[in-house]
Design a protein around this motif. Structure first.
Motif, PDB file in Angstrom:
ATOM      1  N   ILE A 169     -13.690  14.183   8.149  1.00  0.00           N
ATOM      2  CA  ILE A 169     -12.380  14.820   8.090  1.00  0.00           C
ATOM      3  C   ILE A 169     -11.694  14.518   6.758  1.00  0.00           C
ATOM      4  CG2 ILE A 169     -10.076  14.894   9.104  1.00  0.00           C
ATOM      5  CD1 ILE A 169     -12.157  16.294  10.783  1.00  0.00           C
ATOM      6  N   THR A 170     -11.828  13.266   6.317  1.00  0.00           N
ATOM      7  CA  THR A 170     -11.202  12.871   5.048  1.00  0.00           C
ATOM      8  C   THR A 170     -11.759  13.676   3.881  1.00  0.00           C
ATOM      9  OG1 THR A 170     -10.836  10.621   5.862  1.00  0.00           O
ATOM     10  CG2 THR A 170     -10.781  10.954   3.472  1.00  0.00           C
ATOM     11  N   ASN A 171     -13.078  13.772   3.796  1.00  0.00           N
ATOM     12  CA  ASN A 171     -13.691  14.529   2.704  1.00  0.00           C
ATOM     13  C   ASN A 171     -13.340  16.015   2.776  1.00  0.00           C
ATOM     14  OD1 ASN A 171     -14.896  12.312   1.521  1.00  0.00           O
ATOM     15  ND2 ASN A 171     -16.817  12.538   2.663  1.00  0.00           N
ATOM     16  N   LEU A 172     -13.275  16.513   3.997  1.00  0.00           N
ATOM     17  CA  LEU A 172     -12.935  17.922   4.181  1.00  0.00           C
ATOM     18  C   LEU A 172     -11.516  18.199   3.679  1.00  0.00           C
ATOM     19  CD1 LEU A 172     -14.418  20.380   5.359  1.00  0.00           C
ATOM     20  CD2 LEU A 172     -13.282  19.914   7.539  1.00  0.00           C
ATOM     21  N   ILE A 173     -10.601  17.316   3.992  1.00  0.00           N
ATOM     22  CA  ILE A 173      -9.218  17.476   3.537  1.00  0.00           C
ATOM     23  C   ILE A 173      -9.127  17.349   2.016  1.00  0.00           C
ATOM     24  CG2 ILE A 173      -6.925  16.409   3.570  1.00  0.00           C
ATOM     25  CD1 ILE A 173      -7.415  15.799   6.545  1.00  0.00           C
ATOM     26  N   ILE A 174      -9.884  16.408   1.458  1.00  0.00           N
ATOM     27  CA  ILE A 174      -9.873  16.243   0.001  1.00  0.00           C
ATOM     28  C   ILE A 174     -10.369  17.501  -0.696  1.00  0.00           C
ATOM     29  CG2 ILE A 174     -11.001  15.015  -1.907  1.00  0.00           C
ATOM     30  CD1 ILE A 174     -10.892  12.487  -0.165  1.00  0.00           C
ATOM     31  N   MET A 175     -11.387  18.150  -0.134  1.00  0.00           N
ATOM     32  CA  MET A 175     -11.943  19.359  -0.742  1.00  0.00           C
ATOM     33  C   MET A 175     -11.161  20.618  -0.400  1.00  0.00           C
ATOM     34  SD  MET A 175     -16.103  18.916  -0.478  1.00  0.00           S
ATOM     35  CE  MET A 175     -16.124  18.383   1.239  1.00  0.00           C
ATOM     36  N   GLY A 176     -10.691  20.709   0.849  1.00  0.00           N
ATOM     37  CA  GLY A 176     -10.132  21.970   1.325  1.00  0.00           C
ATOM     38  C   GLY A 176      -8.638  22.039   1.475  1.00  0.00           C
ATOM     39  N   VAL A 177      -7.931  20.919   1.233  1.00  0.00           N
ATOM     40  CA  VAL A 177      -6.472  20.920   1.379  1.00  0.00           C
ATOM     41  C   VAL A 177      -5.782  20.353   0.145  1.00  0.00           C
ATOM     42  CG1 VAL A 177      -4.512  20.067   2.725  1.00  0.00           C
ATOM     43  CG2 VAL A 177      -6.626  20.713   3.900  1.00  0.00           C
ATOM     44  N   VAL A 178      -6.190  19.156  -0.258  1.00  0.00           N
ATOM     45  CA  VAL A 178      -5.492  18.431  -1.328  1.00  0.00           C
ATOM     46  C   VAL A 178      -5.313  19.246  -2.610  1.00  0.00           C
ATOM     47  CG1 VAL A 178      -5.636  16.435  -2.880  1.00  0.00           C
ATOM     48  CG2 VAL A 178      -6.101  16.157  -0.426  1.00  0.00           C
ATOM     49  N   PRO A 179      -6.341  19.981  -3.081  1.00  0.00           N
ATOM     50  CA  PRO A 179      -6.159  20.709  -4.352  1.00  0.00           C
ATOM     51  C   PRO A 179      -5.078  21.775  -4.319  1.00  0.00           C
ATOM     52  CG  PRO A 179      -8.486  20.555  -3.763  1.00  0.00           C
ATOM     53  CD  PRO A 179      -7.707  20.144  -2.558  1.00  0.00           C
ATOM     54  N   PHE A 180      -4.683  22.187  -3.120  1.00  0.00           N
ATOM     55  CA  PHE A 180      -3.812  23.347  -2.996  1.00  0.00           C
ATOM     56  C   PHE A 180      -2.377  23.014  -2.600  1.00  0.00           C
ATOM     57  CE2 PHE A 180      -8.147  24.095  -1.333  1.00  0.00           C
ATOM     58  CZ  PHE A 180      -8.652  24.771  -2.428  1.00  0.00           C
ATOM     59  N   ILE A 181      -2.089  21.740  -2.301  1.00  0.00           N
ATOM     60  CA  ILE A 181      -0.804  21.363  -1.742  1.00  0.00           C
ATOM     61  C   ILE A 181       0.367  21.751  -2.644  1.00  0.00           C
ATOM     62  CG2 ILE A 181       0.655  19.426  -1.078  1.00  0.00           C
ATOM     63  CD1 ILE A 181      -1.364  20.050   1.022  1.00  0.00           C
TER      64      ILE A 181
END
Length: 204
Positions: A169-181
């Protein structure tokens, strides 16, 4: 400079009534134009080194689709998806085809339909949803829940298919959420401002 609020309200009401009651051809045309705008925003991209998903301006188009087109906002994003699958080269980097939907970004496009439909339904049917604070909250829900959940589900499947490993979940959020916040909050602010300026706050 004097601003006539009554005149502004009249303009808002006139636009809302027109886009709600205009004929089917106009609604389809507006939906197609919004799909084109989404495709145009898809070509504005930024690559981050740790994610297969590009940063784009698409979500700005998606968020205003629900406010400007109501329930037809969802249809505009369905058009964007279907015509892109059929060969219209307006996915990111002028791509098209069903394989793109199975790729790292495909789930977000499915989320576009959900988000625009969600906003359009509420803005069409509930005047309280058009009040400034509620508008911002609904934009955040559409962006961070309606778009991100299907986006992350498909991204997870894409990564597992290509690496053989299910991402945490952490890696998924880093790749799929964090860059776009940061960009998302800017797009939410802009789309909320347009919605607040465009839609009436009372019942019609």
């Amino acid at each position: 400079m004097y601003i006539d609020l009554n005149q502004i309200h009249e303009i808002q009401n006139s636009w809302f009534q027109w886009r709600t009651n205009t004929n089917l051809l106009n609604k389809i045309l507006m939906s197609f134009l919004m799909a084109c705008f989404t495709g145009l925003m898809a070509q504005v991209t930024i690559q981050v080194p740790w994610s297969p998903v590009l940063i784009t301006l698409q979500t700005f188009a998606v968020l205003i689709a629900g406010s400007l087109l109501g329930k037809w906002g969802g249809f505009s994003q369905l058009l964007y998806l279907v015509l892109g699958i059929l060969g219209m080269p307006w996915f990111t980097n002028m791509q098209s085809g069903f394989n793109f939907i199975l790729g790292s970004s495909g789930g977000y496009i499915v989320g576009f339909i959900i988000a625009a439909t969600f906003l359009g339904y509420l803005f069409d049917n509930y005047s309280n949803s058009r009040k400034p604070l509620n508008t911002v909250i609904l934009m955040m829900i559409a962006n961070f829940i309606c778009i991100y959940i299907p986006g992350l589900l498909v991204l997870s499947n894409f990564i597992q298919t290509h690496t053989g490993v299910m991402p945490s979940i952490t890696n998924l959020i880093i790749m799929g959420v964090v860059p776009f916040i940061v960009g998302d909050f800017i797009k939410i602010a802009l789309s909320s401002s347009i919605t607040i300026a465009t839609l009436p706050k009372d019942n019609n």
